[in-house]
Enzyme design. Structure first.
Site, PDB file in Angstrom:
ATOM      1  CB  CYS A 154      10.069   4.430  -1.603  1.00  0.00           C
ATOM      2  SG  CYS A 154       8.593   4.391  -0.635  1.00  0.00           S
ATOM      3  CE  LYS A 202      -5.076   2.139   9.388  1.00  0.00           C
ATOM      4  NZ  LYS A 202      -4.556   3.407   8.856  1.00  0.00           N
ATOM      5  N   PRO A 203      -5.904   2.456   4.436  1.00  0.00           N
ATOM      6  CG  PRO A 203      -7.390   4.178   3.866  1.00  0.00           C
ATOM      7  CD  PRO A 203      -7.337   2.786   4.445  1.00  0.00           C
ATOM      8  CB  ALA A 204      -1.631   6.703   5.274  1.00  0.00           C
ATOM      9  CG  ASN A 244       4.660   8.088  -0.370  1.00  0.00           C
ATOM     10  OD1 ASN A 244       3.781   7.234  -0.335  1.00  0.00           O
ATOM     11  ND2 ASN A 244       5.899   7.808  -0.727  1.00  0.00           N
ATOM     12  CD  GLU A 271      13.127   6.015   2.564  1.00  0.00           C
ATOM     13  OE1 GLU A 271      12.797   5.333   3.559  1.00  0.00           O
ATOM     14  OE2 GLU A 271      12.599   5.885   1.459  1.00  0.00           O
ATOM     15  CD  GLU A 330       7.499   0.571  -2.824  1.00  0.00           C
ATOM     16  OE1 GLU A 330       8.541   0.928  -2.215  1.00  0.00           O
ATOM     17  OE2 GLU A 330       6.625   1.349  -3.206  1.00  0.00           O
ATOM     18  N   GLY A 383       5.521   0.995   2.696  1.00  0.00           N
ATOM     19  CA  GLY A 383       5.823   1.858   3.841  1.00  0.00           C
ATOM     20  C   GLY A 383       7.237   1.602   4.328  1.00  0.00           C
ATOM     21  CB  SER A 384       8.924   2.479   7.471  1.00  0.00           C
ATOM     22  OG  SER A 384       8.283   1.690   8.442  1.00  0.00           O
TER      23      SER A 384
HETATM   24  C1  SIN Z   1       7.223   5.550  -3.999  1.00  0.00           C
HETATM   25  O1  SIN Z   1       8.431   5.520  -4.189  1.00  0.00           O
HETATM   26  O2  SIN Z   1       6.793   5.795  -2.894  1.00  0.00           O
HETATM   27  C2  SIN Z   1       6.341   5.322  -5.190  1.00  0.00           C
HETATM   28  C3  SIN Z   1       6.855   6.105  -6.307  1.00  0.00           C
HETATM   29  C4  SIN Z   1       6.411   5.679  -7.669  1.00  0.00           C
HETATM   30  O3  SIN Z   1       5.535   4.827  -7.833  1.00  0.00           O
HETATM   31  O4  SIN Z   1       6.951   6.230  -8.620  1.00  0.00           O
END
Ligand code: SIN
Length: 487
Positions: free
Chosen positions: A293, A183-185, A160, A390, A259, A237-238
């Protein structure tokens, strides 16, 4: 063709980056990166796996031995150069991002600046990793605390924010003296590879920053979490995947920073400035088409202003222009995958079947199967899935409450605790509610809360650790106590 749009086409990389070399899969396998707006294949990227991850970790271990000894001032200058290169290439990085992620160009340009701000911040913080001299227990000894890098870091990042979620992990790791395997998405590897190219140009030595691209996230994640050389795992991620990574990391007692998911409430009290609340809720909900998120997941409005809020909010939502993120007039792009759209449809159907009403939107869009219309839903109950899950899409469910106590209880009635927001002019309430909300971040009369200078992170099942700010560096440092005797 994306390549033809770039001022510097060499930023468009399709191989992994290990020990300073661009690496293809040994069997030649690749995976496709799609433009979510058009469905066009924009790149075929090396499909690396556990073996190449192991190779990257080994390279990171060797590189770490040297990188950790480089004086902080020098590490800082190299990071600073990386920051400058990212800014110099803002437009190309934004074009790559919109092509693979779908967000509108203005948001991509903004994210490149936002991502760069973490590099700048941690370049500066590298010079401020202070220790301590502690009071002594006896005259002939001294107690000293020094801070040292944790070692090789494994980072797993989401689609995202294909740039900023990387820089806010890689920059503090490198500032602290760690090396890193990223490791990126698989949906958005191109932004990560472009960042690696610029990092290498900035003078970050081979092996210090490695990128393993691949479809098989499970095997790559299993290697990162089981390999004893890796001392820390950082993940965005999730919650479900975060729990798994923590479980896997427990076997070698790695440090973890997580996170994870959110279920952010926006509380709008009757004494709020309504227009500001509408604007704030709009920004918090529809940023990145609802795919963050910290997006407003539930808007909770006091009963006395409920109808008026919905009227003004719905009018504003009606102004969005849905479309290809590359087009100038577009203000909201597609969702990342068809599956993401299906999830949004299921959540909306569940609410409507139980009596909720759609004020605007509520449908997929004729532009393609990745597009869902910006939507407002009212008359919801807490038994609906929209109250608990979510959404990760452009759907704004507006709930009603009557008292402050009820609002706080509704807001806290979730296993998540990342971000919450409130709109009120009452200063006593700001303190009461601010302290009562079980969240890591609370925006008060403000929803644009993120920056490199604040501690981003959550409580409860939204994770642990903080990113950005002075606290963000601590997660990449170990404390060592030195006891000097016989003085
Ligand atoms: C996230 O919520 O996925 C990141 C958003 C941010 O850094 O503002």
């Amino acid at each position: 063709m994306l390549e033809q749009k770039l001022k510097d086409p060499s930023l468009l990389r399709s191989a992994g980056f290990i020990d300073g070399q661009w690496i293809q899969a040994p069997n030649g396998n690749t995976f496709e990166v799609l433009n979510p707006s058009t469905g066009e294949v924009i790149a075929k990227v090396a499909d690396l796996g556990a073996q190449e991850t192991k190779q990257a970790i080994a390279a990171a271990e060797v590189a770490y031995d040297h990188w950790k000894t480089i004086p902080a001032k020098q590490r800082s200058s190299i990071l600073r150069r990386w920051y400058e290169l990212v800014l110099e290439n803002q437009e190309d990085l934004a074009l790559i991002m919109t092509s693979e992620q779908g967000k509108v160009m203005s948001e991509s340009r903004g994210e490149v600046i936002y991502g760069a701000s973490y590099i700048e911040w941690f370049a500066e913080e590298a010079k401020r990793i202070y220790g301590d001299v502690l009071p002594s227990t006896s005259a002939d000894r001294r107690s000293i605390v020094i801070k040292q890098p944790v070692g090789v870091v494994g980072a797993i990042t989401p689609w995202n924010f294909p740039n900023a979620m990387i820089t806010r992990k890689v920059a503090p790791a490198l500032a602290a003296g760690c090396s890193i395997v990223l490791k990126p998405a698989a949906e958005t590897p191109l932004s990560a590879l472009a960042l690696a190219e610029l990092a290498s140009r900035a003078g970050i030595p081979a092996g210090v920053f490695n990128v393993v691209v691949g479809k098989d996230s499970k095997s790559i994640g299993a290697e990162l979490t089981s390999n004893p050389i890796v001392k820390k795992i950082t993940f965005t991620g999730s919650t479900a995947v975060g729990k798994l990574l923590m479980e896997q990391s427990a076997k070698t007692i790695k440090k973890t920073s997580m996170e994870l998911g959110g279920n952010a409430p926006v509380l709008v009290f009757e004494d709020a400035d309504l227009d500001k609340a509408v604007t704030g809720a709009l920004g918090a909900k529809f940023r990145n088409a609802g795919q963050t998120c910290i997006c407003a997941n539930r808007i909770l409005v006091q009963d006395t202003i409920y109808d008026e809020f919905i009227k003004r909010f719905t009018n504003r939502v009606g102004e969005f222009v849905l479309g290809d993120g590359m087009a100038d007039q577009t203000t909201m792009g597609p969702l990342i995958t068809k599956k993401a759209v299906e999830n949004v449809i299921a959540l909306v159907n569940d609410a409507v079947e139980q009596g909720a009403k759609v004020c605007i939107g509520g449908k997929t869009d004729a532009q393609g199967d990745h597009f869902y219309q910006p939507t407002v839903i009212r008359d919801l109950t807490t038994s609906m899935r929209l109250a608990k899950e979510e959404v990760f899409g452009p759907v704004a469910p507006v709930f009603k409450f009557s008292t402050e106590k009820e609002a706080v209880a509704m807001a806290n009635d979730t296993e998540f605790g990342l971000a919450a927001y409130m709109y009120t002019k009452d200063h006593s309430r700001i303190w009461r509610v601010g302290e009562a909300l079980e969240y890591g971040m609370v925006g008060i009369n403000e929803t644009a809360i993120s920056s490199e200078m604040i501690p981003f992170g959550g409580v409860k099942e939204s994770g642990q650790g903080r990113e950005g700010s002075k606290y963000g560096l601590e997660d990449y440092l170990e404390i060592k106590y030195l006891c000097l005797g016989d003085i």
